[in-house]
Design a protein around this motif. Structure first.
Motif, PDB file in Angstrom:
ATOM      1  N   ILE A 520       1.273  -1.360   0.043  1.00 15.02           N
ATOM      2  CA  ILE A 520       0.112  -0.012   0.155  1.00 15.02           C
ATOM      3  C   ILE A 520       1.103   1.548   0.058  1.00 15.02           C
ATOM      4  O   ILE A 520       1.778   1.881   0.991  1.00 15.02           O
ATOM      5  N   ASP A 521       0.753   2.147  -1.286  1.00 14.52           N
ATOM      6  CA  ASP A 521       1.697   2.987  -1.755  1.00 14.52           C
ATOM      7  C   ASP A 521       0.930   4.350  -0.917  1.00 14.52           C
ATOM      8  O   ASP A 521      -0.864   4.461  -1.004  1.00 14.52           O
ATOM      9  N   ASP A 522       1.616   5.118  -0.112  1.00 17.85           N
ATOM     10  CA  ASP A 522       0.864   6.489   0.076  1.00 17.85           C
ATOM     11  C   ASP A 522       0.486   6.147   1.569  1.00 17.85           C
ATOM     12  O   ASP A 522      -0.889   7.147   1.749  1.00 17.85           O
ATOM     13  N   PHE A 523      -0.107   5.925   1.612  1.00 13.59           N
ATOM     14  CA  PHE A 523      -0.862   5.010   3.244  1.00 13.59           C
ATOM     15  C   PHE A 523      -0.658   6.436   4.417  1.00 13.59           C
ATOM     16  O   PHE A 523       0.625   7.113   4.740  1.00 13.59           O
ATOM     17  N   ALA A 577       9.576   4.162   5.119  1.00 11.86           N
ATOM     18  CA  ALA A 577       9.118   5.455   4.842  1.00 11.86           C
ATOM     19  C   ALA A 577       9.585   5.696   3.514  1.00 11.86           C
ATOM     20  O   ALA A 577      10.784   5.812   3.181  1.00 11.86           O
ATOM     21  N   GLU A 578       8.813   6.945   3.030  1.00  7.77           N
ATOM     22  CA  GLU A 578       8.862   7.793   1.499  1.00  7.77           C
ATOM     23  C   GLU A 578       9.558   8.999   1.943  1.00  7.77           C
ATOM     24  O   GLU A 578       9.023   9.430   2.745  1.00  7.77           O
ATOM     25  N   GLY A 579      10.173   9.233   0.979  1.00 12.14           N
ATOM     26  CA  GLY A 579      11.023  10.816   0.846  1.00 12.14           C
ATOM     27  C   GLY A 579      11.347  11.688   1.961  1.00 12.14           C
ATOM     28  O   GLY A 579      11.444  12.350   2.465  1.00 12.14           O
TER      29      GLY A 579
HETATM   30 MG    MG Z   1       3.863   6.483  -2.786  1.00  8.97          MG
END
Ligand code: MG
Ligand code: C2E
Ligand code: MG
Length: 627
Positions: A520-523, A577-579
């Motif tokens: 699941i992206d952008d959770f 963790a993104e970004g």
């Molecule tokens: Mg994302």
């Protein structure tokens, strides 16, 4: 008693059969197929008359008694009656006169006259024809035949007149139906675009006369294309019909409210513009009435729709433009409302009023759509790869494939902008397959070079997940690239995709059963309830960049991110963790035992060559080194 022979029945009482004569009439007449009654006391007349009439194709009945003749004429309804002028009824009236006057006898009467006074009387009686003694029976038969032909012609004329009338009536019905079909859309029964445009035009003239203003709504949906693709046109038609009903109900509700107020809104019309856009026109007398109406409409249209046991979630998008404020003519008014709707669509739903920027945004989207077709044809899109790193070991475990589109002039268009265009314009399946194919082949090449990677991550759009062909495409790509199902992870954005659709859930389960990993992206940006998360067959949670960004500044973001990590681990999911851009952020992630991270701190997304170089440099070290 009567006897019959060769088309002749004799009622003379003497009952004798009429023999055929030496004269053949076969060559003279075609088969007429009618009936004749010959009334005569003269034996020669009866003999030759019946023969010639018979030879002309008429079914002949011969009678000598006038009293009997009238009954016969009534019962047998002959086409033609050949009668001797000398025959009279019991009141001594010439029998041909009696026949002429009888309203229930429609036969043509040919009178055999022996003298001038009989001819005169017959002419006065307006009989069909007269024959003078000595009778030329061939000519009498020809006249009888002629009478029949006229009758037949008249009958067929009457018949064709009837047929013509019927055809004209049918043509009128068909024309009317066609006109209706051209004015009303058959699935919803609503006025179609051309009829709706007429109605708006009338509404505009009324506004010019009476004041107030006219608001035109264009109503679209963010996911209608997906619904059509997933359910098929027949089911989608049912959804359209339900939307039409809801709009009509919302409108009559607002009309009913009007009965109590002289102001407010006056609904003029609802229409359907094409297979996925509706329109609505209302006259506004006070500005306050519009927002509650549009809110209500949005709410009514965004409720789930149930079609044959399936629940469809659509996000309604309303675009509004007003006359005379926003447009000068009907085309401009509709176009501007439509541009506003598209703007709302790219924001994921809601309501948007027309403004000058709307036109610019719509024009750009249209240009992007056009260019995207060409870019796909020319393979101008590229795939960049961003490493995903294990927080504890600092090793690259996977890479995420991200689309890049550089234009020939050196500028580029972000996937954030062109992916929604691809979704709306039907290009997403092709685009998605392109990335999947490239990414899997690239991963196979890295494996071939001995680079130890756990998996490759590829983003999938809602359009792909709703398409019944997606699992098949994934299988084909895996087979062609030679990588294992467990080496592919499909990323599904929480934004927009995961709203509880059965079709999506079904697809996810199918992918999972193939052995593919799901993440699941952008959770944290969508509205997946935690309970729903438990239902999903996912392996990874990617915490959206916005939470990582707020570390240090926003105490809440830290609290939420650590709760997400704890939740993910409780559900036995890998948390990424993104970004991540700073070492401080990475330190925090290490403290809260987040599994992996991805971000500019380690590397920006790189074209394949640079990514290969990056992987080779970092294959043995535990410290990430930029290229
Ligand atoms: Mg994302
Ligand atoms: P995403 O899947 O969440 O991808 C991560 C995005 O964050 C990427 O943006 C990446 O370049 C960016 N990013 C990564 N690390 C950092 C960082 O440290 N700081 C900042 N500021 N940004 C970082 P990108 O490549 O512009 O992609 C944006 C979105 O477009 C993606 O978000 C994904 O939703 C979508 N997208 C990209 N490629 C594809 C694709 O092939 N298919 C689909 N369906 N969507 C794609
Ligand atoms: Mg992603």
């Amino acid at each position: 008693m009567a006897s019959e022979s060769k088309g002749v029945t004799d009622f003379t009482g003497a009952l004798r059969l009429l023999s055929t004569t030496e004269v053949s009439a076969d060559d003279v007449f075609d088969e007429a197929g009618g009936t004749a009654l010959l009334l005569s006391r003269d034996s020669d007349a009866k003999k030759w008359g019946s023969r010639w009439l018979g030879q002309s194709g008429l079914q002949v009945t011969v009678a000598s008694d006038p009293a009997n003749g009238l009954d016969l004429a009534r019962s047998m309804r002959p086409d033609v009656i050949v009668v001797e002028a000398a025959m009279s009824d019991c009141g001594k009236r010439p029998f041909f006169e009696v026949l002429q006057e009888a309203a229930d006898i429609s036969a043509d009467v040919i009178v055999l006259c022996a003298n001038n006074s009989q001819i005169k009387a017959a002419l006065i009686a307006n009989v069909f024809d007269i024959a003078r003694k000595p009778y030329n029976w061939q000519s009498v038969a020809a006249r009888a035949y002629h009478s029949l032909q006229i009758k037949n012609r008249n009958a067929s004329l009457a018949e064709s007149k009837d047929a013509l009338k019927e055809a004209l009536e049918l043509a009128n019905v068909a024309r009317e139906q066609l006109r209706n079909n051209q004015r009303f859309e058959p699935v919803t029964g609503l006025p179609n675009k051309s009829k709706f445009v007429d109605l708006v035009r009338r509404g505009m003239s009324a506004t010019d006369k009476n004041g107030g203003s006219l608001a035109v709504f264009v109503v679209g949906f963010t996911r209608f294309r997906l619904v059509v693709e997933a359910m098929g046109q027949q089911q989608a038609d049912k959804v359209l019909a339900e939307i039409g009903r809801r709009m009509a109900a919302c409108v009559s509700e607002s009309n009913a409210a009007l009965d109590h107020s002289p102001h407010g809104l006056r609904t003029a019309a609802i229409g359907i513009l094409d297979s996925h856009r509706f329109a609505l026109m209302i006259t506004i007398y006070d500005d306050e009435s519009l927002p509650p109406f549009q809110q209500r409409l949005l709410e009514v249209l965004s409720r789930p729709i149930q079609v044959m046991g399936q629940v469809v979630h659509l996000s309604a998008c309303l675009g509004i433009a007003s006359y005379p404020q926003d447009a000068e003519d009907v085309d401009q008014l509709l176009q501007r409302a439509d541009n506003a709707m598209r703007d709302a669509q790219s924001r994921g739903g809601g309501c948007k009023y027309y403004c000058a920027d709307t036109d610019r945004a719509a024009a750009r989207k249209l240009r992007i759509e056009h260019m995207l077709h060409e870019a796909l044809d020319r393979e101008e899109l590229t795939v960049a790869y961003q490493p995903i790193i294990d927080v504890a070991s600092n090793k690259v475990v996977a890479l995420e494939a991200l689309l890049r589109w550089q234009l020939p002039d050196g500028t580029s268009i972000s996937p954030v902008e062109f992916i929604p265009v691809a979704e709306e314009s039907g290009l997403m399946l092709r685009t998605g397959e392109y990335v999947l194919d490239r990414a899997c082949r690239q991963f196979a090449m890295w494996q071939h070079e001995g680079l130890e990677l756990s998996h490759i991550c590829v983003n999938a759009s809602a359009v792909q997940l709703m398409s019944s062909s997606f699992a098949g495409t994934v299988q084909r790509v895996l087979a062609e690239s030679g990588i294992q199902a467990a080496e592919l992870e499909i990323e599904i954005s929480e934004r927009g995709v995961l709203s509880g659709d059965n079709e999506v859930l079904g697809q996810l389960r199918q992918l999972k059963s193939l052995g593919i990993n799901l993440s699941i992206d952008d959770f944290g940006t969508g509205d997946s309830a935690i309970a729903y998360l438990k239902e999903l067959p996912v392996d990874t949670l990617k915490i959206d960049r916005s939470y990582i960004e707020g570390f240090g500044r926003e105490g809440k973001d830290f609290a939420i991110a650590s709760a997400m990590v704890a939740l993910g681990q409780r559900l036995e999911l890998t948390v990424v963790a993104e970004g991540v851009e700073t070492t401080e952020q990475l330190d925090v992630l290490r403290d809260i035992t987040c599994d992996c991270y991805q971000g500019f701190l380690a590397a920006k997304p790189m074209q394949p060559d640079a990514a290969t170089e990056f992987l080779q440099k970092n294959r043995k070290t535990a410290t990430i080194k930029p290229v």
